[in-house]
Scaffold this motif. Structure first.
Motif, mmCIF file in Angstrom:
data_model
loop_
_atom_site.group_PDB
_atom_site.id
_atom_site.type_symbol
_atom_site.label_atom_id
_atom_site.label_comp_id
_atom_site.label_asym_id
_atom_site.label_seq_id
_atom_site.Cartn_x
_atom_site.Cartn_y
_atom_site.Cartn_z
ATOM 1 N N GLY A 88 0.815 -1.223 0.000
ATOM 2 C CA GLY A 88 0.000 0.000 0.000
ATOM 3 C C GLY A 88 0.840 1.261 0.000
ATOM 4 N N HIS A 89 2.139 1.100 0.181
ATOM 5 C CA HIS A 89 3.020 2.267 0.231
ATOM 6 C C HIS A 89 3.779 2.441 -1.076
ATOM 7 C CE1 HIS A 89 6.806 4.347 1.442
ATOM 8 N NE2 HIS A 89 5.887 5.195 1.817
ATOM 9 N N CYS A 90 4.629 1.471 -1.348
ATOM 10 C CA CYS A 90 5.419 1.513 -2.565
ATOM 11 C C CYS A 90 4.831 0.506 -3.541
ATOM 12 C CB CYS A 90 6.868 1.150 -2.261
ATOM 13 S SG CYS A 90 7.962 2.452 -2.741
ATOM 14 N N PHE A 92 3.295 3.212 -5.015
ATOM 15 C CA PHE A 92 2.475 4.418 -5.221
ATOM 16 C C PHE A 92 3.194 5.673 -4.716
ATOM 17 C CE2 PHE A 92 -1.167 7.240 -5.155
ATOM 18 C CZ PHE A 92 -1.724 6.926 -6.379
ATOM 19 N N LYS A 93 4.010 5.502 -3.668
ATOM 20 C CA LYS A 93 4.806 6.630 -3.167
ATOM 21 C C LYS A 93 5.636 7.260 -4.300
ATOM 22 C CE LYS A 93 7.485 9.076 -0.217
ATOM 23 N NZ LYS A 93 8.158 8.627 0.950
ATOM 24 N N GLN A 94 6.147 6.388 -5.205
ATOM 25 C CA GLN A 94 6.936 6.911 -6.331
ATOM 26 C C GLN A 94 6.076 7.803 -7.218
ATOM 27 O OE1 GLN A 94 8.545 2.716 -7.028
ATOM 28 N NE2 GLN A 94 9.343 3.920 -8.711
ATOM 29 N N ASN A 288 6.666 15.432 16.358
ATOM 30 C CA ASN A 288 6.845 13.985 16.558
ATOM 31 C C ASN A 288 5.984 13.200 15.579
ATOM 32 O OD1 ASN A 288 4.151 13.412 17.627
ATOM 33 N ND2 ASN A 288 4.779 14.579 19.417
ATOM 34 N N THR A 289 6.355 11.942 15.417
ATOM 35 C CA THR A 289 5.520 11.009 14.667
ATOM 36 C C THR A 289 5.532 9.686 15.439
ATOM 37 O OG1 THR A 289 5.079 10.063 12.489
ATOM 38 C CG2 THR A 289 7.383 10.245 13.100
ATOM 39 N N ARG A 290 4.835 8.689 14.950
ATOM 40 C CA ARG A 290 4.726 7.441 15.721
ATOM 41 C C ARG A 290 5.037 6.222 14.874
ATOM 42 N NH1 ARG A 290 0.762 8.649 20.289
ATOM 43 N NH2 ARG A 290 0.790 10.895 20.080
ATOM 44 N N ARG A 291 5.487 5.204 15.535
ATOM 45 C CA ARG A 291 5.637 3.907 14.894
ATOM 46 C C ARG A 291 5.092 2.832 15.822
ATOM 47 N NH1 ARG A 291 6.238 6.717 11.138
ATOM 48 N NH2 ARG A 291 7.866 6.646 9.524
ATOM 49 N N PHE A 292 4.678 1.698 15.218
ATOM 50 C CA PHE A 292 4.058 0.603 15.968
ATOM 51 C C PHE A 292 4.768 -0.689 15.558
ATOM 52 C CE2 PHE A 292 1.167 4.030 14.983
ATOM 53 C CZ PHE A 292 0.605 4.345 16.212
ATOM 54 N N VAL A 346 11.800 5.376 4.416
ATOM 55 C CA VAL A 346 10.866 5.189 3.290
ATOM 56 C C VAL A 346 9.677 6.157 3.320
ATOM 57 C CG1 VAL A 346 11.435 2.776 2.783
ATOM 58 C CG2 VAL A 346 9.649 3.299 4.455
ATOM 59 N N HIS A 347 9.335 6.658 4.509
ATOM 60 C CA HIS A 347 8.186 7.575 4.584
ATOM 61 C C HIS A 347 8.602 9.046 4.528
ATOM 62 C CE1 HIS A 347 4.814 4.816 5.069
ATOM 63 N NE2 HIS A 347 5.669 4.023 5.694
ATOM 64 N N LEU A 348 9.845 9.308 4.134
ATOM 65 C CA LEU A 348 10.318 10.697 4.015
ATOM 66 C C LEU A 348 9.319 11.525 3.211
ATOM 67 C CD1 LEU A 348 12.836 12.601 4.475
ATOM 68 C CD2 LEU A 348 13.527 11.981 2.157
ATOM 69 N N CYS A 349 9.040 12.727 3.708
ATOM 70 C CA CYS A 349 8.033 13.588 3.077
ATOM 71 C C CYS A 349 8.424 13.953 1.648
ATOM 72 C CB CYS A 349 7.889 14.868 3.906
ATOM 73 S SG CYS A 349 6.788 16.075 3.154
ATOM 74 N N PRO A 350 7.527 13.710 0.690
ATOM 75 C CA PRO A 350 7.819 14.094 -0.695
ATOM 76 C C PRO A 350 7.417 15.547 -1.008
ATOM 77 C CG PRO A 350 5.781 12.865 -0.607
ATOM 78 C CD PRO A 350 6.244 12.990 0.808
HETATM 79 C C1 HEM Z 1 6.304 22.154 6.617
HETATM 80 C C2 HEM Z 1 5.549 21.305 5.961
HETATM 81 C C3 HEM Z 1 5.651 19.812 6.086
HETATM 82 C C4 HEM Z 1 6.235 19.052 7.057
HETATM 83 C C5 HEM Z 1 6.991 19.529 8.287
HETATM 84 C C6 HEM Z 1 6.007 17.668 6.705
HETATM 85 C C7 HEM Z 1 6.453 16.589 7.440
HETATM 86 C C8 HEM Z 1 6.290 15.280 7.100
HETATM 87 C C9 HEM Z 1 6.772 14.161 7.861
HETATM 88 C C10 HEM Z 1 7.509 14.252 9.191
HETATM 89 C C11 HEM Z 1 6.429 13.038 7.210
HETATM 90 C C12 HEM Z 1 6.793 11.605 7.584
HETATM 91 C C13 HEM Z 1 5.867 11.058 8.593
HETATM 92 C C14 HEM Z 1 6.357 9.738 9.108
HETATM 93 O O1 HEM Z 1 7.317 9.152 8.597
HETATM 94 O O2 HEM Z 1 5.751 9.261 10.084
HETATM 95 C C15 HEM Z 1 5.702 13.439 6.030
HETATM 96 C C16 HEM Z 1 5.170 12.569 5.127
HETATM 97 C C17 HEM Z 1 4.458 12.971 4.050
HETATM 98 N N1 HEM Z 1 4.244 14.270 3.622
HETATM 99 FE FE1 HEM Z 1 4.872 15.937 4.509
HETATM 100 N N2 HEM Z 1 5.306 17.618 5.531
HETATM 101 C C18 HEM Z 1 5.080 18.909 5.116
HETATM 102 C C19 HEM Z 1 4.439 19.319 3.981
HETATM 103 C C20 HEM Z 1 3.966 18.469 3.038
HETATM 104 C C21 HEM Z 1 3.374 18.870 1.796
HETATM 105 C C22 HEM Z 1 3.266 20.315 1.295
HETATM 106 C C23 HEM Z 1 2.973 17.735 1.167
HETATM 107 C C24 HEM Z 1 2.284 17.546 -0.165
HETATM 108 C C25 HEM Z 1 2.358 18.332 -1.143
HETATM 109 C C26 HEM Z 1 3.334 16.614 2.005
HETATM 110 C C27 HEM Z 1 3.082 15.296 1.706
HETATM 111 C C28 HEM Z 1 3.504 14.224 2.465
HETATM 112 C C29 HEM Z 1 3.231 12.837 2.122
HETATM 113 C C30 HEM Z 1 2.449 12.326 0.902
HETATM 114 C C31 HEM Z 1 3.830 12.060 3.121
HETATM 115 C C32 HEM Z 1 3.787 10.533 3.229
HETATM 116 C C33 HEM Z 1 5.041 9.952 2.632
HETATM 117 C C34 HEM Z 1 5.138 8.468 2.870
HETATM 118 O O3 HEM Z 1 4.440 7.962 3.742
HETATM 119 O O4 HEM Z 1 5.908 7.837 2.169
HETATM 120 N N3 HEM Z 1 3.932 17.094 3.132
HETATM 121 N N4 HEM Z 1 5.632 14.817 5.980
#
Ligand code: HEM
Length: 396
Positions: A88-90, A92-94, A288-292, A346-350
């Motif tokens: 459900g993640h990859c 589609f994450k790409q 913060n974020t969470r993991r399980f 892998v969950h780095l924000c895109p």
């Molecule tokens: C200051 C603004 C933002 C911060 C601080 C932020 C922070 C984060 C963090 C910490 C995660 C990872 C969560 C985890 O691993 O538990 C994340 C994931 C994500 N963020 Fe951001 N985010 C921001 C803005 C955005 C924006 C503008 C978008 C979309 C355009 C976005 C889309 C996503 C998506 C789709 C994920 C999930 C990635 C994955 O699970 O592989 N974020 N974000």
């Protein structure tokens, strides 16, 4: 006093949390004996937890929070890459990453700059600075929604729907918030399903919407499930919403408190990029974020048991001196800044580029307006949250 989960959550909206976070960093990875929840706070611990495949984004037995199950809010939640591991993640994450990278920084800046100007003109009040809170919260929704292809006339309604939808996702939301959030989710799904149908017919678009690009990217991967596309498009807005608003609000506060930095920004607008990058590290919007744990696993010599929760304190790790020398110093010119504010692994924000450009547009707009920075510097309250640190200006 023992370091506890309750204090780590209270720190998110405390006036001065960083001395407490320094204690957490020194402890690195520990378990709160009261409730069994792990706290990962040193850079090494945060990196290790976020790199551990057995530490998942959702509990194995509850992929969707109970309160959302069977509702439209649950439908969106269930499909978000952010809330899935494995298939459900990859990949589609790409598709998501390619989509967000398909627009260059200049184009984003131009587009969101227009919204910053319009919103500021509509909301401005010299009397009550509550308008700044609304400006910060609406900017990211307007920016992402219009890039996704939402017509301009629908942006105000989508901003309200997003507010309701995000409120219902928070743990501990009230019955009313849950109900309003579910209704908002239904309307968002209907709107985006319609937009997707229109976008799919729009093959000749010279400047395609993000929704169209996402659908194209999904098709390349063989994923044409409309609900997955639509849910993740809505996710662009919900994930951008409070995090980017907090980045705007926290950057504004740094400028308000620091005249030298303000002067440097006025003299060289490019300096603002460094400021925003440093605010992200120094006063993280997502603290913060969470993991399980899906199964027993070893993290930094500790055994994390199947079913355990780990609170990953990103904001503390950003201040770990082992990763950032003189970590407590605010330095927009910092070299080799190392920052966990967008996560890691892998969950780095895109959405990093979008977040930075929206914050830049918002702050550039505000810096050109007649704001009383000494009043803004007095802002002491924060939006209620267990993970977002957003300074509020209402009442200053
Ligand atoms: C200051 C603004 C933002 C911060 C601080 C932020 C922070 C984060 C963090 C910490 C995660 C990872 C969560 C985890 O691993 O538990 C994340 C994931 C994500 N963020 Fe951001 N985010 C921001 C803005 C955005 C924006 C503008 C978008 C979309 C355009 C976005 C889309 C996503 C998506 C789709 C994920 C999930 C990635 C994955 O699970 O592989 N974020 N974000």
């Amino acid at each position: 006093m023992p370091l506890s989960y309750v204090d780590a959550i209270a720190a998110v909206t405390a006036t001065a949390p960083y001395a407490y976070y320094a204690e957490l960093v020194a402890a690195s990875l520990l378990q709160d004996k009261e409730n069994g929840i792990w706290l990962a706070a040193s850079a090494a611990a945060v990196e290790a937890v976020l790199a551990e495949p057995l530490c998942r984004v959702r509990p194995v037995h509850e992929p969707v929070p109970k309160a959302l199950q069977g509702s439209d809010a649950g439908t969106i939640f269930r499909h978000l890459v952010r809330m899935n591991d494995g298939a459900g993640h990859c990949p589609f994450k790409q598709a998501i990453a390619h989509t967000l990278q398909s627009v260059n920084a200049e184009h984003i800046a131009q587009r969101v700059g227009q919204h910053a100007r319009q919103l500021a003109a509509e909301l401005y009040s010299p009397v009550d600075y509550a308008w700044l809170d609304q400006f910060a919260l609406q900017m990211p929704v307007y920016g992402m929604a219009s890039a996704l292809g939402v017509p301009e006339a629908d942006l105000p309604e989508v901003a309200v729907l997003m507010q309701d939808f995000v409120a219902c996702l928070a743990a501990g939301s009230s019955a009313l918030q849950l109900e309003q959030g579910k209704q908002a989710a239904a309307r968002l799904l209907a709107l985006f399903r319609r937009l997707l149908e229109q976008a799919s017919a729009d093959y000749t678009a010279s400047s395609p919407s993000l929704l169209f690009t996402l659908a194209q990217q999904a098709a390349l991967l063989g994923r044409v499930d409309a609900d997955v596309i639509v849910a993740n498009a809505i996710g662009f807005m919900s994930q951008a919403y409070e995090a980017t608003a907090a980045l705007i609000a926290n950057t504004l506060h740094v400028l308000a408190c620091n005249e030298t930095v303000r002067r440097q920004v006025a003299a060289d607008p490019a300096f603002l990029h460094g400021c925003i990058a440093e605010v992200l590290r120094w006063d993280a919007p997502v603290q913060n974020t969470r993991r399980f744990a899906a199964e027993d696993c070893r993290v930094l010599g500790h055994t994390v048991r199947a079913g355990d929760t780990v609170l990953v304190v990103l904001a503390a790790a950003n201040r770990d001196p082992a990763w950032n020398p003189q970590a407590d110093v605010f330095d927009p010119r910092r070299r080799q800044r190392r920052c966990f504010s967008f996560g890691s692994g892998v969950h780095l924000c895109p959405g990093q580029q979008w977040a930075a450009q929206m914050a830049h547009a918002a702050i550039s707009q505000l810096c050109g307006m007649p704001l009383d920075f000494s009043r803004l510097a007095k802002a002491r309250s924060f939006r209620a949250s267990a993970n977002i640190r957003m300074r509020l200006y209402a009442g200053t």
